[in-house]
Design an enzyme around this catalytic site. Structure first.
Site, PDB file in Angstrom:
ATOM      1  N   HIS A  49       0.958  -1.325  -0.154  1.00 42.84           N
ATOM      2  CA  HIS A  49      -0.070  -0.044   0.128  1.00 42.84           C
ATOM      3  C   HIS A  49       0.959   1.160   0.008  1.00 42.84           C
ATOM      4  CE1 HIS A  49      -2.924  -2.881   1.962  1.00 42.84           C
ATOM      5  NE2 HIS A  49      -3.667  -2.178   0.855  1.00 42.84           N
ATOM      6  N   ASP A  52       2.567   1.982   3.440  1.00 41.93           N
ATOM      7  CA  ASP A  52       3.527   1.139   3.746  1.00 41.93           C
ATOM      8  C   ASP A  52       4.881   1.468   3.538  1.00 41.93           C
ATOM      9  OD1 ASP A  52       1.706  -0.869   4.775  1.00 41.93           O
ATOM     10  OD2 ASP A  52       1.517  -1.649   2.669  1.00 41.93           O
ATOM     11  N   GLU A 174      -9.434  -4.781  -8.630  1.00 43.67           N
ATOM     12  CA  GLU A 174      -9.547  -5.848  -7.802  1.00 43.67           C
ATOM     13  C   GLU A 174     -11.166  -6.022  -7.331  1.00 43.67           C
ATOM     14  OE1 GLU A 174      -7.069  -6.187  -4.133  1.00 43.67           O
ATOM     15  OE2 GLU A 174      -8.443  -8.067  -3.460  1.00 43.67           O
ATOM     16  N   GLU A 210      -9.091 -12.146  -6.707  1.00 45.51           N
ATOM     17  CA  GLU A 210      -9.297 -12.700  -5.261  1.00 45.51           C
ATOM     18  C   GLU A 210     -10.098 -13.720  -5.143  1.00 45.51           C
ATOM     19  OE1 GLU A 210      -8.214 -10.430  -1.786  1.00 45.51           O
ATOM     20  OE2 GLU A 210      -9.651 -11.673  -0.549  1.00 45.51           O
ATOM     21  N   HIS A 213     -13.094 -13.070  -2.887  1.00 44.90           N
ATOM     22  CA  HIS A 213     -14.088 -12.324  -3.245  1.00 44.90           C
ATOM     23  C   HIS A 213     -15.149 -12.651  -4.518  1.00 44.90           C
ATOM     24  CE1 HIS A 213     -11.193  -8.653  -2.254  1.00 44.90           C
ATOM     25  NE2 HIS A 213     -11.368  -9.356  -1.234  1.00 44.90           N
ATOM     26  N   ASP A 248     -15.341 -11.942   4.923  1.00 45.25           N
ATOM     27  CA  ASP A 248     -14.276 -11.989   4.111  1.00 45.25           C
ATOM     28  C   ASP A 248     -13.039 -12.744   4.902  1.00 45.25           C
ATOM     29  OD1 ASP A 248     -12.156 -11.796   2.245  1.00 45.25           O
ATOM     30  OD2 ASP A 248     -11.907  -9.824   2.163  1.00 45.25           O
ATOM     31  N   ASP A 250     -10.339 -14.652   3.880  1.00 38.34           N
ATOM     32  CA  ASP A 250      -8.936 -14.855   4.036  1.00 38.34           C
ATOM     33  C   ASP A 250      -8.057 -15.965   4.471  1.00 38.34           C
ATOM     34  OD1 ASP A 250      -9.286 -12.398   2.463  1.00 38.34           O
ATOM     35  OD2 ASP A 250      -8.497 -11.129   3.974  1.00 38.34           O
ATOM     36  N   ASP A 282      -3.339 -13.340  -0.539  1.00 38.60           N
ATOM     37  CA  ASP A 282      -3.852 -12.453   0.463  1.00 38.60           C
ATOM     38  C   ASP A 282      -4.514 -13.301   1.660  1.00 38.60           C
ATOM     39  OD1 ASP A 282      -4.832 -10.342   1.711  1.00 38.60           O
ATOM     40  OD2 ASP A 282      -6.089  -9.318   0.131  1.00 38.60           O
TER      41      ASP A 282
HETATM   42  C1  XUL Z   1      -9.864  -6.410   0.713  1.00 43.41           C
HETATM   43  C2  XUL Z   1      -8.349  -6.710   0.067  1.00 43.41           C
HETATM   44  C3  XUL Z   1      -7.478  -6.023   0.184  1.00 43.41           C
HETATM   45  C4  XUL Z   1      -6.634  -5.550  -1.152  1.00 43.41           C
HETATM   46  C5  XUL Z   1      -5.394  -4.814  -0.784  1.00 43.41           C
HETATM   47  O1  XUL Z   1     -10.767  -7.452   0.847  1.00 43.41           O
HETATM   48  O2  XUL Z   1      -8.363  -8.050  -0.594  1.00 43.41           O
HETATM   49  O3  XUL Z   1      -6.672  -6.352   1.169  1.00 43.41           O
HETATM   50  O4  XUL Z   1      -6.153  -6.805  -1.561  1.00 43.41           O
HETATM   51  O5  XUL Z   1      -5.680  -3.638  -0.635  1.00 43.41           O
HETATM   52 MN    MN Z   2      -6.948  -8.775  -1.683  1.00 46.84          MN
END
Ligand code: XUL
Ligand code: MN
Length: 343
Positions: A49, A52, A174, A210, A213, A248, A250, A282
């Protein structure tokens, strides 16, 4: 196994275990210490990011921003790493409470574009021209809160402004259907690539898919990837996993839906993705994980990915063709399950 895949993750994937219902459960890990984990865990790329790389980015002069981003490039190079992506973290700024590019307030929309240009500047110094746009708050909790048609025009305007700012920047959208918003404006890769076509330079706008997602959108991640791959628009991935339609999660790649993970690896293999992109992860450690072992979700995900590459490469495609020709899909399904189970 011989493989040319390169892996990346973002520093947020090593985290304190916060959730909205209780305190953090692990101490914060300093950024420099996080960097020292990458190679040991088998990773070569850092997903950044903008803040960061340059903390408090909005308070920095252009010269300070450049200097700090250059220092970060040296720091990652010292660890043998490169920056894979850079992303403007608009959603954590209080100005963006109602979204950035699609905010009702024109001053906020302007801010969001200016902040994104700063993110491009950071990427330039990091040697990275791939910007990821996760459009976190570009959507609504209630439909009546924004005018959606205007919002879609403003998204194109924002992307156009970023493309015009730097001739080399490429943008990977994304998609995500919900969270934090009730509904996001760009929920799927189809939406993302349709938006790309309306920009001033569609060749420089693609996507990042992702796993979680896509599952949250009720779609199959491998088919979402195939859609982008067919258009040469899959510029990165965030592999992880998700157990059904809830927050979400992950999870570690393949940990909830092994067969879906197999099909994602298969489609990436079929497209020769290893030659063009990083395998980005992620993934979050479970909140219940002890601090000492709160990086194993990363190495495990990588290991599962590579094991599935082996599975994809050793699947009997001759028998597969015959079963397809005979329309014996029950046999095909059983062959997949047997292959995955090693029976
Ligand atoms: C949110 C997501 C974020 C982006 C990075 O769900 O996946 O982490 O990938 O900004
Ligand atoms: Mn992501």
């Amino acid at each position: 196994m011989a493989t040319n895949y390169r892996f990346s993750f973002g520093p947020w994937n090593i985290h304190e275990g916060a959730d909205p219902f209780g305190p953090t459960v692990r101490p914060s890990v300093e950024f420099a210490r996080k960097l020292s984990f990458y190679k040991k865990l088998g990773f070569d790329g850092v997903q950044f990011h903008d803040d960061d790389a340059v903390p408090n980015i909005e308070e920095k002069s252009a010269a300070e921003l450049k200097k700090q981003a250059k220092e970060m490039k040296r720091a990652i190079a010292g660890e043998g790493l490169v920056a894979e992506i850079v992303a403007p973290r608009l959603w954590e700024n209080s100005k963006g409470i109602d979204g950035g590019y699609t905010a009702n307030d024109p001053a906020v929309r302007k801010w969001a574009i200016e902040r994104s240009k700063r993110c491009v500047d950071v990427g330039r110094e990091l040697g990275c021209n791939l910007m990821v746009l996760w459009l976190a708050r570009e959507g609504t909790y209630i439909r009546e809160a924004k005018r959606a048609i205007d919002a879609h025009h403003w998204l194109v305007e924002a992307i156009d402004a970023i493309l015009a700012y730097d001739k080399k920047i490429r943008i990977a959208i994304e998609p995500k259907p919900n969270e934090p918003m009730d509904h996001a404006y760009i929920p799927t890769i189809g939406h993302a690539l349709a938006l790309a076509e309306r920009t001033r330079d569609p060749r420089r706008v693609g996507g990042l898919i992702e796993t979680a997602h896509a599952i949250l959108a009720g779609l199959d991640p491998s088919d979402e990837m195939a859609f982008a791959l067919a258009a040469n628009k899959l510029w990165s991935v965030h592999l992880n996993d998700q157990n059904g339609l809830k927050y979400d999660q992950d999870k570690a790649f393949g940990a909830a839906n092994l067969r879906m993970a197999f099909n994602q690896v298969r489609v990436l293999e079929a497209a020769g993705y290893a030659k063009t992109g990083f395998v980005g992860l992620d993934v979050k450690a479970m909140r219940t994980q002890r601090a000492e072992v709160a990086t194993t979700h990363l190495s495990n995900s990588r290991r599962i990915f590579l094991a599935l590459v082996e599975k994809a490469r050793t699947f009997d495609t001759k028998a597969e063709k015959q079963m397809i020709a005979a329309r014996d899909y029950e046999a095909l399904e059983m062959a997949v399950i047997k292959h995955l189970m090693g029976i």
